[in-house]
Design a protein around this motif. Structure first.
Motif, mmCIF file in Angstrom:
data_model
loop_
_atom_site.group_PDB
_atom_site.id
_atom_site.type_symbol
_atom_site.label_atom_id
_atom_site.label_comp_id
_atom_site.label_asym_id
_atom_site.label_seq_id
_atom_site.Cartn_x
_atom_site.Cartn_y
_atom_site.Cartn_z
ATOM 1 N N LYS A 177 0.831 -1.193 0.000
ATOM 2 C CA LYS A 177 0.000 0.000 0.000
ATOM 3 C C LYS A 177 0.872 1.252 0.000
ATOM 4 O O LYS A 177 2.052 1.218 0.359
ATOM 5 C CB LYS A 177 -0.912 0.018 1.218
ATOM 6 N N LEU A 178 0.253 2.391 -0.416
ATOM 7 C CA LEU A 178 0.961 3.659 -0.351
ATOM 8 C C LEU A 178 1.107 4.068 1.112
ATOM 9 O O LEU A 178 0.156 3.970 1.897
ATOM 10 C CB LEU A 178 0.206 4.739 -1.105
ATOM 11 N N ILE A 179 2.292 4.548 1.488
ATOM 12 C CA ILE A 179 2.530 4.935 2.873
ATOM 13 C C ILE A 179 1.630 6.087 3.286
ATOM 14 O O ILE A 179 1.212 6.182 4.436
ATOM 15 C CB ILE A 179 4.021 5.295 3.082
ATOM 16 N N THR A 180 1.280 6.954 2.298
ATOM 17 C CA THR A 180 0.416 8.105 2.621
ATOM 18 C C THR A 180 -1.013 7.672 2.935
ATOM 19 O O THR A 180 -1.758 8.390 3.593
ATOM 20 C CB THR A 180 0.418 9.107 1.458
ATOM 21 N N GLU A 181 -1.417 6.487 2.429
ATOM 22 C CA GLU A 181 -2.747 5.966 2.759
ATOM 23 C C GLU A 181 -2.760 5.412 4.183
ATOM 24 O O GLU A 181 -3.736 5.560 4.914
ATOM 25 C CB GLU A 181 -3.144 4.856 1.785
#
Length: 586
Positions: free
Chosen positions: A161-165
């Motif tokens: 997953k994207l770390i910002t999510e």
């Protein structure tokens, strides 16, 4: 760990081995290198089984040394597997530090080992429960996350997953842009967990390819610190020595239980107070902490406590990263008992020395050689005790019958020489001058007519390691004086009729009733011999000059004669005309 990968089969060949005899064995095992050793198994090199070498061996045969490549790469037993540079080789011999062949390692085994090791390491990092770890690539996607990180996030299966999510407030993507690390950053995760984090860029060929974060729950850190503090508290309080810790201003921030026992001070009365105040108020006689901060070094002093105990106090500075004193740790050791033991030991040594002195004096009187009460003789006996352990030559002067030989024997008996050597005496005036030399120096067999055929040991040799008394030294003929002087100077003698020198270790004591100094003026005694003998002069006064000794001598001989003749005589001492008074006044 190279030893886990070493193969020893097939065995190496020696320099004289015919290669064609072992070629099939190596080829059947798929090995294109043959290790070669000498007769001691020391590695010499390998035979490379390439196409050209194989052709020569099959056509010409020959010994291993003819095909040897002595510069072939090797690895050592203590090398790490990761450090091996294979250099296009798939086979490397392993040798010990002394050059002895141990076996070989193949590249495939080493590669598999490293791969398995990395898998285990990665799994350990992923499963460990202390620090959370998250890594992302250049697209900000999570490429690695361990179990602790997911636990701290309160999420599962976040890899990919994207770390910002996962964490909109993350700083990882900024690390990729800046290429710089950040340390000890306090931040809050989306679920409200407070963490302390470090961020680092990941490089490959000088290019940032991602970033990684290491973070811990602040609550868990506080819990760990609390437990550590408890353990430290238990450890410090279990110390028999008192421990007192101050900050850089001298303020007491910790005091263990032993301080109360040793000093009598109460912890709650001292914690939070400054050392300089306690010193000014007389609670502390001297503040070691303040001395440490002044001298910026370890300081040790002796200190008396209010309870009367003696203590050894050592202050040790603790420095910050800026090399400034942050804390001072003071160790307070109760040495009251140790000091008492030391003082008792010193007293016991003094008493022991006095006892030995008394034993020496008692020995003198037990032997009944010396009977005296006079101050003159006591001074002489004190001098004898002092010089007895030395090897200095002694000249004893005194009239006939004053006890010169008694003093000479006492010098020997009180010296270390009495344990290993004899006391030998000779009266220089009682032996004819013609025989004196043979008596003193001895003679070899056949030295003169009438000599014992085996030869004779002289008195000087008999006194080896002991003491030789030369009584009536003033009667020694002039020619013998020269020979005696040589013995005193060189400590060597030559037997009469002999040629070999013999070394002697003896102490010489001389006695005389004549004035040797006056004799030197009259050229009757050698002056150089006189000064050699007169190293320590002792003059014994006659009995008429020490009348206080007469009574003791009378009683001594009266006792001897009473025992000998089985009588019980005594001196009637009342009145001025008694036998006793007659003797004393005589």
């Amino acid at each position: 760990m190279i030893d886990k990968l070493i193969k020893t089969d097939p065995l190496p060949v020696t320099l004289e081995t015919k290669v064609e005899s072992v070629l099939g064995l190596y080829l059947d095992m798929g090995l294109l290198r043959i290790p070669v050793v000498d007769n001691t198994r020391k590695f010499c090199g390998v035979i490379r089984l390439n196409k050209d070498i194989l052709f020569k061996i099959l056509n010409n045969g020959g010994k291993a040394k003819e095909y040897l490549d002595s510069k072939y790469s090797t690895i050592y037993l203590n090398d790490s597997i990761e450090s091996i540079d294979w250099k296009k080789e798939t086979y490397l011999p392993v040798i010990a530090a002394d050059g002895m062949y141990q076996g070989y390692v193949v590249e495939e085994d080493a590669t598999n080992f490293i791969h398995n090791y990395q898998k285990i390491l990665l799994k350990t990092i992923r499963d460990q429960d202390i620090t959370g770890i998250v890594a992302i690539d250049q697209s900000n996607r999570i490429t690695f996350v361990n179990r602790t990180a997911e636990k701290l996030y309160g999420l599962n299966n976040i890899k990919g997953k994207l770390i910002t999510e996962v964490n909109p407030q993350t700083m990882l993507h900024n690390i990729i842009k800046s290429g710089n690390s950040l340390f000890s950053i306090t931040m809050k995760l989306p679920n409200g967990t407070q963490v302390l984090a470090d961020f680092h860029p990941l490089y490959e060929n000088d290019e940032v390819i991602g970033a990684i974060a290491f973070f811990n729950s602040i609550d868990e850190i506080d819990e760990v610190l609390k437990k550590s503090h408890q353990v430290m508290e238990i450890a410090l309080n279990s110390s028999y020595d008192g421990i007192w810790i101050t900050d850089n201003n001298g303020k007491a921030i910790y005091i263990n239980d032993a301080i109360e026992r040793i000093t009598g001070l109460r912890k709650n009365e001292c914690i939070g107070r400054y050392s300089q105040d306690l010193e000014r108020e007389g609670i502390l006689s001297e503040s070691v902490a303040m001395k440490v901060m002044k001298e910026k070094d370890i300081v040790t002093i002796l200190q008396a406590t209010p309870s009367g105990k003696k203590t050894l106090v050592t202050g040790t500075p603790i420095y910050s990263e800026n090399h400034e004193i942050s804390f001072v740790v003071v160790n307070n050791r109760d040495i009251t008992e140790l000091t008492a033991l030391r003082e008792n030991y010193q007293k016991s040594q003094i008493l022991k020395a006095e006892l030995e002195n008394l034993k020496t004096k008692l020995k003198r009187y037990e032997e009944k050689e010396i009977i005296t009460k006079s101050k003159q003789m006591r001074k002489i006996l004190d001098l004898v005790e002092k010089i007895a352990p030395l090897d200095s030559t002694v000249l004893i002067n005194g009239e006939s019958g004053v006890g010169k030989e008694v003093i000479a024997k006492l010098l020997h008996n009180l010296s270390p020489r009495s344990k290993n050597g004899r006391y030998v005496s000779i009266n220089c005036g009682a032996i004819p001058s013609t025989l004196l030399e043979s008596e003193l120096f001895g003679y070899e067999k056949g030295a003169f007519t009438g000599a014992i055929k085996e030869g004779k040991l002289g008195l000087m040799e008999q006194a080896h390691n002991g003491t030789l008394l030369l009584d009536e030294i003033g009667e020694l003929p002039m020619d013998m004086q020269v020979k005696l002087l040589r013995v005193l100077q060189e400590r060597k003698i030559v037997r009469l009729g002999g040629t070999n020198e013999k070394e002697l270790d003896l102490r010489i004591i001389a006695c005389t009733n004549r004035d040797l100094h006056e004799m030197t003026q009259q050229h009757l005694f050698r002056e150089d011999l006189f000064y050699r003998l007169n190293i320590v002069p002792i003059t014994i006064p006659p009995l008429r000059e020490r009348t206080e000794d007469i009574s003791g001598l009378l009683l001594y001989y009266l006792d001897i004669f009473n025992k000998k003749f089985k009588t019980a005589k005594y001196f009637f001492s009342s009145g001025h005309g008694s036998v006793w008074q007659v003797f004393v006044a005589w």
